[in-house]
Design an enzyme around this catalytic site. Structure first.
Site, PDB file in Angstrom:
ATOM      1  N   GLY A  49      69.379  62.691 -59.484  1.00 17.32           N
ATOM      2  CA  GLY A  49      70.405  61.712 -59.146  1.00 17.32           C
ATOM      3  C   GLY A  49      70.734  61.628 -57.672  1.00 17.32           C
ATOM      4  CG  HIS A  50      72.022  63.744 -53.850  1.00 11.26           C
ATOM      5  ND1 HIS A  50      71.534  64.179 -52.636  1.00 11.26           N
ATOM      6  CD2 HIS A  50      73.276  63.327 -53.620  1.00 11.26           C
ATOM      7  CE1 HIS A  50      72.472  64.052 -51.710  1.00 11.26           C
ATOM      8  NE2 HIS A  50      73.540  63.544 -52.283  1.00 11.26           N
ATOM      9  CG  PHE A  51      70.254  59.484 -52.963  1.00  8.57           C
ATOM     10  CD1 PHE A  51      71.467  59.070 -53.514  1.00  8.57           C
ATOM     11  CD2 PHE A  51      70.279  60.204 -51.785  1.00  8.57           C
ATOM     12  CE1 PHE A  51      72.664  59.331 -52.861  1.00  8.57           C
ATOM     13  CE2 PHE A  51      71.479  60.478 -51.142  1.00  8.57           C
ATOM     14  CZ  PHE A  51      72.675  60.053 -51.679  1.00  8.57           C
TER      15      PHE A  51
END
Length: 142
Positions: A49-51
């Site tokens: 999720g990052h990124f």
């Protein structure tokens, strides 16, 4: 130069997957300093999720890796066996460069002051000899 492998690190600090963020201690002196290594791979769970389109290691996790390095130095003292080191504060934290998959973090934390259960460490993370994060960390051992 005393070294510690992952099993020896786990015998000193309580962190476990997915939050154990150091792979090896390359040198240390109990109560004084520790130097660690973290090989950053695309398989790290935080990269989901990052990124997804531009993976960057979150700065707070680099600081956490520095804190775990300092915790090894403090918790390696015989009187601290079985204890944990909590954050008491973070001062003068500067992020200088991104950390991406394939980077090898060189982590160091020197204990510059200790009074009772509280310790202060000067911490620095580097990649290829260049500083990516610098901070003063305060630890509370309990």
């Amino acid at each position: 130069m005393p070294k510690l492998n992952i099993e020896e690190i786990k015998a000193i600090i309580p962190h476990r997957y997915p939050f154990l963020l150091i792979d090896e201690i390359q040198d240390y002196e109990a109560g004084e300093f520790a130097v660690a290594k973290k090989c950053v791979t695309i398989n790290e769970p935080f990269f989901q999720g990052h990124f997804p389109s531009y993976p960057v290691m979150p700065g707070v996790l680099i600081v956490e890796a520095l804190a775990q390095t300092g915790a090894v130095a403090l918790l390696a003292l015989p009187e601290n066996k079985g204890k944990i080191a909590l954050f008491g504060g973070i001062k003068n934290c500067k992020f200088k460069k991104q950390v991406r998959p394939g980077d090898v973090l060189e982590l160091s934390c020197r204990v510059v002051n200790r009074k009772g259960p509280v310790g202060i460490g000067e911490a620095e993370a580097k990649v290829d000899g260049k500083t990516v994060v610098k901070a003063e960390l305060t630890f509370a051992v309990q």
